[in-house]
Scaffold this motif. Structure first.
Motif, PDB file in Angstrom:
ATOM      1  N   ARG A   9      42.190  40.680  38.489  1.00 22.22           N
ATOM      2  CA  ARG A   9      42.845  41.231  39.676  1.00 22.22           C
ATOM      3  C   ARG A   9      41.932  40.905  40.853  1.00 22.22           C
ATOM      4  O   ARG A   9      40.765  41.283  40.885  1.00 22.22           O
ATOM      5  N   LEU A  29      52.684  32.655  47.806  1.00 21.10           N
ATOM      6  CA  LEU A  29      52.385  33.227  46.493  1.00 21.10           C
ATOM      7  C   LEU A  29      53.515  32.966  45.503  1.00 21.10           C
ATOM      8  O   LEU A  29      53.261  32.652  44.335  1.00 21.10           O
ATOM      9  N   LEU A  40      50.165  33.482  37.849  1.00 21.02           N
ATOM     10  CA  LEU A  40      50.158  34.690  38.660  1.00 21.02           C
ATOM     11  C   LEU A  40      51.242  35.629  38.142  1.00 21.02           C
ATOM     12  O   LEU A  40      52.416  35.294  38.159  1.00 21.02           O
ATOM     13  N   HIS A  43      51.861  40.194  42.585  1.00 26.07           N
ATOM     14  CA  HIS A  43      51.110  40.255  43.835  1.00 26.07           C
ATOM     15  C   HIS A  43      51.632  41.421  44.655  1.00 26.07           C
ATOM     16  O   HIS A  43      52.770  41.847  44.492  1.00 26.07           O
ATOM     17  N   THR A  53      46.715  41.664  47.033  1.00 27.60           N
ATOM     18  CA  THR A  53      46.228  41.829  45.673  1.00 27.60           C
ATOM     19  C   THR A  53      47.030  40.915  44.770  1.00 27.60           C
ATOM     20  O   THR A  53      48.257  40.942  44.777  1.00 27.60           O
ATOM     21  N   VAL A  54      46.314  40.093  43.990  1.00 28.84           N
ATOM     22  CA  VAL A  54      46.952  39.141  43.086  1.00 28.84           C
ATOM     23  C   VAL A  54      46.433  39.414  41.682  1.00 28.84           C
ATOM     24  O   VAL A  54      45.225  39.581  41.487  1.00 28.84           O
TER      25      VAL A  54
END
Length: 96
Positions: A9, A29, A40, A43, A53-54
């Motif tokens: 994270r 994203l 991913l 997000h 935040t990914v």
């Protein structure tokens, strides 16, 4: 240096001035989720605190560089923590 993808994270600080900036970051994203080798999972964009935040299996440096190139915005990595896929089910505000 060898940067191997691991499930983590990452919290980024970016300048999010308006809805256009928000949409540009979100679009970048989402495109990375589809066309990139980085996995991913999720997000979250916090417009008020200018943070992104990914979560997923990726190399943090590579993702930060790709976001910077696609959005033409300054990106600062604030925190990278190792996470487990089970942490994703605990809600958007959960931080270990």
């Amino acid at each position: 240096m060898d940067y191997r993808p691991f499930y983590c994270r990452m919290i980024l600080k970016m300048n999010i001035d308006c809805n256009g900036c928000y949409q540009r970051i979100s679009r970048a994203l989402l495109q990375m989720r589809v066309f990139s080798l980085a996995e991913l999972d999720s997000h979250m964009i916090d417009k008020r605190h200018s943070r992104v935040t990914v979560t997923g299996a990726f190399s943090p440096q590579d993702v930060a560089i790709k976001i910077r190139k696609r959005t033409n915005r300054r990106v600062e990595i604030l925190d990278v923590r190792e996470a487990s896929p089970a942490d994703q089910d605990r809600g958007p505000g959960y931080m270990p």
